[in-house]
Write a protein that holds these residues in place. Structure first.
Motif, mmCIF file in Angstrom:
data_model
loop_
_atom_site.group_PDB
_atom_site.id
_atom_site.type_symbol
_atom_site.label_atom_id
_atom_site.label_comp_id
_atom_site.label_asym_id
_atom_site.label_seq_id
_atom_site.Cartn_x
_atom_site.Cartn_y
_atom_site.Cartn_z
ATOM 1 N N TYR A 191 -3.798 -45.327 -8.835
ATOM 2 C CA TYR A 191 -2.911 -45.296 -10.393
ATOM 3 C C TYR A 191 -2.350 -43.921 -10.415
ATOM 4 O O TYR A 191 -2.753 -43.339 -10.391
ATOM 5 C CB TYR A 191 -4.403 -44.979 -10.915
ATOM 6 C CG TYR A 191 -5.775 -46.057 -11.387
ATOM 7 C CD1 TYR A 191 -5.399 -47.000 -12.367
ATOM 8 C CD2 TYR A 191 -6.379 -45.679 -10.618
ATOM 9 C CE1 TYR A 191 -6.403 -48.245 -11.912
ATOM 10 C CE2 TYR A 191 -7.817 -47.220 -10.859
ATOM 11 C CZ TYR A 191 -7.081 -48.732 -11.446
ATOM 12 O OH TYR A 191 -8.261 -49.580 -11.090
ATOM 13 N N THR A 192 -1.899 -44.570 -11.450
ATOM 14 C CA THR A 192 -1.018 -42.822 -11.534
ATOM 15 C C THR A 192 -1.910 -41.984 -12.415
ATOM 16 O O THR A 192 -2.853 -42.565 -12.756
ATOM 17 C CB THR A 192 0.227 -43.439 -13.511
ATOM 18 O OG1 THR A 192 -0.509 -43.331 -14.347
ATOM 19 C CG2 THR A 192 1.316 -44.011 -12.581
ATOM 20 N N ASP A 193 -1.803 -40.781 -12.026
ATOM 21 C CA ASP A 193 -2.258 -39.314 -12.699
ATOM 22 C C ASP A 193 -2.776 -40.089 -14.205
ATOM 23 O O ASP A 193 -3.838 -39.409 -14.216
ATOM 24 C CB ASP A 193 -1.619 -38.343 -12.548
ATOM 25 C CG ASP A 193 -1.626 -37.525 -11.358
ATOM 26 O OD1 ASP A 193 -2.741 -37.826 -10.664
ATOM 27 O OD2 ASP A 193 -0.881 -36.515 -11.214
ATOM 28 N N ASN A 194 -2.282 -39.915 -14.974
ATOM 29 C CA ASN A 194 -2.187 -40.497 -16.231
ATOM 30 C C ASN A 194 -2.931 -41.802 -16.624
ATOM 31 O O ASN A 194 -4.187 -41.322 -17.683
ATOM 32 C CB ASN A 194 -1.143 -40.937 -17.001
ATOM 33 C CG ASN A 194 -0.975 -40.502 -18.714
ATOM 34 O OD1 ASN A 194 -1.854 -40.047 -19.073
ATOM 35 N ND2 ASN A 194 -0.156 -41.169 -19.883
ATOM 36 N N ASP A 195 -3.230 -42.503 -16.248
ATOM 37 C CA ASP A 195 -4.160 -43.577 -15.912
ATOM 38 C C ASP A 195 -5.827 -43.543 -15.508
ATOM 39 O O ASP A 195 -6.844 -44.094 -16.041
ATOM 40 C CB ASP A 195 -3.776 -44.967 -15.267
ATOM 41 C CG ASP A 195 -2.373 -45.735 -15.881
ATOM 42 O OD1 ASP A 195 -2.206 -45.544 -17.023
ATOM 43 O OD2 ASP A 195 -1.670 -46.454 -15.435
ATOM 44 N N LYS A 196 -5.216 -42.478 -14.375
ATOM 45 C CA LYS A 196 -7.183 -42.800 -13.984
ATOM 46 C C LYS A 196 -7.652 -41.637 -14.656
ATOM 47 O O LYS A 196 -8.730 -41.390 -14.969
ATOM 48 C CB LYS A 196 -6.183 -40.914 -13.070
ATOM 49 C CG LYS A 196 -7.685 -40.882 -12.007
ATOM 50 C CD LYS A 196 -7.323 -40.262 -10.686
ATOM 51 C CE LYS A 196 -7.513 -38.374 -11.070
ATOM 52 N NZ LYS A 196 -7.322 -37.397 -9.700
ATOM 53 N N GLU A 197 -6.762 -40.466 -15.679
ATOM 54 C CA GLU A 197 -7.082 -39.496 -16.984
ATOM 55 C C GLU A 197 -7.897 -40.283 -18.319
ATOM 56 O O GLU A 197 -9.196 -40.109 -18.444
ATOM 57 C CB GLU A 197 -6.407 -38.794 -17.181
ATOM 58 C CG GLU A 197 -6.102 -37.669 -16.257
ATOM 59 C CD GLU A 197 -7.585 -36.895 -15.438
ATOM 60 O OE1 GLU A 197 -8.203 -36.588 -16.266
ATOM 61 O OE2 GLU A 197 -8.067 -36.287 -13.968
ATOM 62 N N VAL A 198 -6.652 -41.489 -18.224
ATOM 63 C CA VAL A 198 -7.303 -42.392 -19.687
ATOM 64 C C VAL A 198 -9.018 -42.960 -18.961
ATOM 65 O O VAL A 198 -9.155 -42.812 -19.526
ATOM 66 C CB VAL A 198 -6.534 -43.758 -19.859
ATOM 67 C CG1 VAL A 198 -6.849 -44.316 -21.169
ATOM 68 C CG2 VAL A 198 -5.183 -42.657 -20.395
ATOM 69 N N ILE A 199 -9.014 -43.678 -17.500
ATOM 70 C CA ILE A 199 -9.949 -44.375 -17.535
ATOM 71 C C ILE A 199 -11.213 -43.355 -17.080
ATOM 72 O O ILE A 199 -12.748 -44.281 -17.658
ATOM 73 C CB ILE A 199 -10.002 -45.039 -16.181
ATOM 74 C CG1 ILE A 199 -8.400 -46.404 -16.039
ATOM 75 C CG2 ILE A 199 -10.881 -46.140 -15.339
ATOM 76 C CD1 ILE A 199 -7.533 -46.846 -14.786
ATOM 77 N N LEU A 200 -11.042 -42.768 -16.568
ATOM 78 C CA LEU A 200 -12.031 -41.232 -16.516
ATOM 79 C C LEU A 200 -12.762 -40.827 -17.463
ATOM 80 O O LEU A 200 -14.099 -41.238 -17.644
ATOM 81 C CB LEU A 200 -11.667 -40.161 -15.821
ATOM 82 C CG LEU A 200 -11.863 -39.823 -14.174
ATOM 83 C CD1 LEU A 200 -11.610 -38.447 -14.144
ATOM 84 C CD2 LEU A 200 -13.688 -40.093 -13.580
#
Ligand code: GTP
Ligand code: MG
Length: 510
Positions: free
Chosen positions: A251-260
């Motif tokens: 995941y991109t950093d952004n996507d990772k934060e969204v999923i988290l």
């Protein structure tokens, strides 16, 4: 006391003694030198007395203050030896296990009894050993084995893309700095896999998860409903859990934060925000600018840090809580087994008495319908059911209970309802004139059954009729015993046990 300390103490005392002697000697000389002036001599003496007084006061003050301070800190921070499970919890677990063992001894089936006993022994051994059990759990291919590999720092299990790679639970031992206890990490087969074998593996994984002191629930994306349910279920029974988002390298950093953020939101209420962590247990091979393949290192530090904090702060409690939880669950299991064992015994008693009642009433028909209800319920049956549930009733009390239940049945109009229900069912099978003769006996059997089943409920709940009282229990039993499939079987039995003997008597008379 160590030898080095004793030696230091002796040397110290000798030095102090020598200094004191020297001081006394010097002072006495000074005193004699000042003896030409008694005033100066007395002044020196006074000075000495004041000095000694001050020294004694300082010593007493120091001892008192030090003692108080020590006591306070002892009270503030109860010192628990790091490798000891909190005494209250371990006592609670031991006494629960003792209670379970007593329950288990009441189980008649030898195999079940032995199986439960061996589980109590297992829990006891865990209590004594005190290792911390960390279980890695989650959907197939989420990366559980990869995570265990990364934690152990070496390849310990087979990692593969298709689901079902891990077939059985595998346990590895780990030591964490600053933690005396050994940590056992268990890799489990994935849940939610298709097929019979998948379901069996899931069952095994769930058993292992319920035994965990700390659960690592691994996902590789947002939580699916099928993942949420087991996670919530485990949290609800009090399982300390961490939710781990794996494969974050995809995941991109952004996507990772969204999923988290989404994961944290979904588990809010049963898993704390900082217990949801992101890792990459086995990142995909990347390509360097030169075109060469490059294997990035696993990134599991956030998880290791969180685990270390939790295990250091709560390790002892986690072990104790889990042992207590397992003992309670085992107790519950034993209680259910005993309940079904007692139910089987009590059902047999009801079965026996229902046909005894039927025979008696068939021979001496009763003039009033409601009398049927009171006559059908045998006090002896109540006493015997009570005995199965460990309640020692005398016959008088049995009669009292039987009578009040009979009256309740009559008051609810169940006798008339039962006569109607049973005549209709009987008419489908036997001649009408026989139905007329047999109906009281068959109804008596039926009422005895309803009464018996109601009494089973009463004794099952420690001689308590519950909030709705006797009426509600009786109505509920009448409802259950009206079901078609039951009536069919009951009528067949009634024909064999009541109708047939009656017809034979008529045939003989004729
Ligand atoms: N990109 C990426 N892939 C990963 C990561 N962790 C695991 N995988 C891959 O995911 C696949 C499944 O990994 P496993 O560790 O076998 O997963 P598992 O949960 O143990 O699977 P089962 O034992 O079948 O339940 C493998 O192909 C791994 O290489 C990760 O952090 N990043
Ligand atoms: Mg695996």
């Amino acid at each position: 006391m160590p030898l080095s300390r004793i030696v230091t103490l002796i040397i110290g005392l000798i030095v102090i003694l020598a200094l004191t002697l020297w001081l006394i000697d010097s002072l006495s000389r000074l005193y004699w030198q000042l003896s030409y002036s008694p005033l100066l001599g007395n002044l020196l003496l006074l000075l000495l007395i004041i000095l000694i007084g001050c020294l004694i006061a300082a010593f007493v003050y120091y001892v008192l203050v030090l003692k108080n301070g020590e006591e306070k800190t002892r009270r503030k921070r109860p010192r628990v030896k790091p490798s000891q499970i909190p005494a209250a919890k371990s006592d609670a677990a031991s006494s629960t296990l003792e209670a379970v063992r007593q329950q288990v001894s009441q189980i008649q089936d030898e195999v079940t009894r032995q199986a439960l006993l061996s589980r109590t022994r297992e829990i006891e051994a865990n209590l004594a050993r005190g290792e911390i059990q960390v279980v890695v759990f989650g959907t197939g291919s989420a990366g559980k084995t990869s995570l265990v590999n990364a934690i152990m720092g070496r390849i310990v299990g087979e990692v593969n893309a298709p689901m079902g790679t891990t077939q059985v639970g595998e346990t590895y031992c780990l030591r964490l700095k600053g933690l005396e206890r050994k940590i056992l990490i268990t890799d489990t087969p994935g849940i939610l896999e298709p097929g019979v074998a998948g379901t069996e593996r899931e069952e095994l994984a769930r058993v292992l998860a319920t035994q965990a002191d700390l659960l690592l629930f691994v996902v590789d994306n947002d939580l699916r409903k099928s993942e949420y349910q087991p996670l919530r279920g485990l949290a609800e029974i009090g399982k300390r859990s961490l939710l781990i988002l794996n494969k974050t390298d995809l995941y991109t950093d952004n996507d990772k934060e969204v999923i988290l953020a989404r994961l944290r939101e979904r588990v809010r209420g049963f898993i704390a925000t900082n217990d949801v962590v992101a890792i990459a247990a086995n990142p995909q091979i990347a390509q360097l600018e030169t075109g060469e393949p490059f294997q990035p290192e696993p990134d599991i530090m956030p998880l290791l840090r969180r685990m270390a904090v939790i295990l250091r702060a709560e390790g002892e409690d986690l072990v104790a809580d889990n042992i207590l939880l397992q003992s309670l669950r085992l107790g519950e299991e034993a209680r259910k087994l005993i309940d079904s064992q007692r139910r089987r015994q009590a059902d047999k008693i009801v079965e026996r008495y229902q046909w005894i009642g039927a025979g008696v009433v068939s021979v001496t028909p009763l003039p009033m319908v409601d009398l049927l209800a009171t006559a059908a319920i045998n006090a002896q049956m109540v006493v015997e059911i009570g005995r199965v549930y460990g309640c020692d009733l005398n016959v008088e009390r049995g009669k009292e209970l039987a009578l009040s239940l009979g009256k309740t049945i009559a008051g609810l109009g169940i006798v008339k309802g039962a006569i109607q229900l049973l005549s209709t069912a009987l008419q489908l099978n036997v001649a009408t004139y026989i139905v007329g003769k047999a109906i009281q006996g068959v109804t008596a059997a039926y009422l005895t059954r309803i009464a018996g089943k109601s009494f089973i409920e009463y004794f099952r709940h420690d001689q308590d009729w519950g909030d709705g009282g006797m009426t509600e229990v009786v109505q509920e039993q009448f409802k259950i015993n009206q079901k078609d499939e039951f009536i069919k079987v009951f009528i067949q039995e009634a024909i064999a046990k009541v109708v047939k003997p009656l017809s034979d008597t008529f045939a003989e008379k004729e």
